[in-house]
Design a protein around this motif. Structure first.
Motif, short mmCIF file in Angstrom:
data_model
loop_
_atom_site.label_atom_id
_atom_site.label_comp_id
_atom_site.label_asym_id
_atom_site.label_seq_id
_atom_site.Cartn_x
_atom_site.Cartn_y
_atom_site.Cartn_z
N ALA A 74 0.81 -1.22 0.00
CA ALA A 74 0.00 0.00 0.00
C ALA A 74 0.85 1.27 0.00
CB ALA A 74 -0.93 0.01 1.21
N GLY A 75 2.17 1.12 -0.04
CA GLY A 75 3.05 2.28 -0.09
C GLY A 75 3.42 2.85 1.24
N GLY A 76 3.26 2.06 2.32
CA GLY A 76 3.59 2.53 3.65
C GLY A 76 5.04 2.32 4.02
N THR A 77 5.45 2.86 5.13
CA THR A 77 6.81 2.78 5.62
C THR A 77 6.91 1.78 6.76
OG1 THR A 77 6.50 4.48 7.30
CG2 THR A 77 7.09 5.23 5.06
N PRO A 78 8.12 1.38 7.14
CA PRO A 78 8.26 0.54 8.33
C PRO A 78 7.67 1.19 9.59
CG PRO A 78 10.27 0.47 7.04
CD PRO A 78 9.40 1.52 6.42
N HIS A 79 7.78 2.50 9.69
CA HIS A 79 7.19 3.20 10.83
C HIS A 79 5.67 3.04 10.81
CE1 HIS A 79 5.94 6.56 13.43
NE2 HIS A 79 7.14 6.47 13.97
N ASP A 80 5.07 3.16 9.63
CA ASP A 80 3.63 2.94 9.50
C ASP A 80 3.28 1.52 9.93
OD1 ASP A 80 3.17 5.48 8.38
OD2 ASP A 80 3.47 4.74 6.33
N ALA A 81 4.09 0.56 9.50
CA ALA A 81 3.82 -0.85 9.80
C ALA A 81 3.84 -1.10 11.30
CB ALA A 81 4.85 -1.73 9.10
N ALA A 82 4.84 -0.56 11.99
CA ALA A 82 4.93 -0.75 13.43
C ALA A 82 3.74 -0.11 14.14
CB ALA A 82 6.24 -0.16 13.96
N ALA A 83 3.37 1.09 13.71
CA ALA A 83 2.23 1.78 14.33
C ALA A 83 0.95 0.98 14.12
CB ALA A 83 2.09 3.18 13.74
N LEU A 84 0.75 0.47 12.91
CA LEU A 84 -0.45 -0.32 12.62
C LEU A 84 -0.48 -1.59 13.46
CD1 LEU A 84 -0.65 0.09 8.76
CD2 LEU A 84 -2.44 0.71 10.37
N SER A 85 0.67 -2.22 13.62
CA SER A 85 0.74 -3.46 14.39
C SER A 85 0.37 -3.21 15.85
CB SER A 85 2.15 -4.05 14.29
OG SER A 85 2.22 -5.26 14.99
N PHE A 86 0.95 -2.18 16.44
CA PHE A 86 0.60 -1.84 17.82
C PHE A 86 -0.90 -1.54 17.93
CE2 PHE A 86 5.18 -0.58 18.67
CZ PHE A 86 5.38 -1.52 19.67
N HIS A 87 -1.43 -0.81 16.95
CA HIS A 87 -2.84 -0.46 16.98
C HIS A 87 -3.73 -1.70 16.90
CE1 HIS A 87 -6.59 1.69 16.27
NE2 HIS A 87 -6.81 0.85 15.28
#
Length: 223
Positions: free
Chosen positions: A135-148
């Motif tokens: 989807a064009g996200g970053t590793p930071h986005d991925a970590a935030a989504l995972s925690f969420h």
């Protein structure tokens, strides 16, 4: 965070998250989670242990530039080694398959193709990381989504199981979220670290309760 990634945050996205209590069902049965205060304590503990592991693997996968079957197999083995409970490993793969089924109708790409070929079904954090990348996200986005994802599983399950006030539970989740924000500085290092060096923190009670939960004759949640 782009609009496509917002779909992965939305609890209405049909990825099967409503069947995951993240251990709350078992913890409530023994009285470890019974009110707002104990829920907040449980949430911060879960995010600091298994949550950090999930976020690290999710960020790592989201950063892959040349995904291969062999590389994903190595990542799968490393993640499995961090989850001693067979019940939790099975649940993680089940949630991964559900997310893959839903996400594959929206996103495509080499990393999604590799994850889809996993012989036993990829773990949920691996699948989530693949879709963040697609989807064009970053590793930071991925970590935030995972925690969420984990925080939402814990809090929504507690509301359904214990009848807690959604307003006060939301406030507790927000307070814990400020703690989680401090860990997000590690997202870039998780993305580039060798997979064997990713976090391996867990909790014995989490594993024990998962095995007990899997033997119940009747339950509302998969895990």
């Amino acid at each position: 965070m782009n609009s496509a990634l917002m779909m992965l945050i939305d609890g209405r996205f049909p990825a099967g998250g409503h069947t995951n209590s993240a251990g709350v069902e078992a913890a409530a049965r023994i009285g470890d989670v019974r009110d707002d205060a104990t829920l907040e304590r449980y949430l911060i503990g879960r995010l600091a242990t298994t949550g950090k592991v999930d976020a690290a693997f999710c960020a790592h996968v989201a950063a892959l530039t040349d995904p291969t079957d062999a590389l994903l197999a190595e990542i799968d083995a490393e993640y499995s080694a961090r989850v001693p409970s067979p019940k939790l490993r099975d649940a993680s793969r089940r949630f991964g398959r559900q997310m893959l089924r839903a996400g594959s109708t929206v996103w495509s790409g080499p990393i999604v193709d590799v994850v889809a070929r996993s012989p036993s079904g990829a773990h949920q954090p691996v699948v989530l990381g693949a879709f963040v990348a697609a989807a064009g996200g970053t590793p930071h986005d991925a970590a935030a989504l995972s925690f969420h994802h984990l925080a939402a599983a814990v809090t929504s399950a507690a509301i359904r199981l214990l009848g807690l006030d959604p307003m006060t539970v939301a406030a507790a989740q927000a307070r814990v979220g400020r703690e989680v924000d401090q860990w997000m500085v590690d997202a870039d290092s998780w993305a580039t670290a060798p997979v064997a060096e990713l976090p391996a923190c867990g909790g014995s009670l989490t594993e024990i309760l998962a095995e007990d939960h899997g033997r119940w004759d009747a339950r509302l949640f998969v895990a």
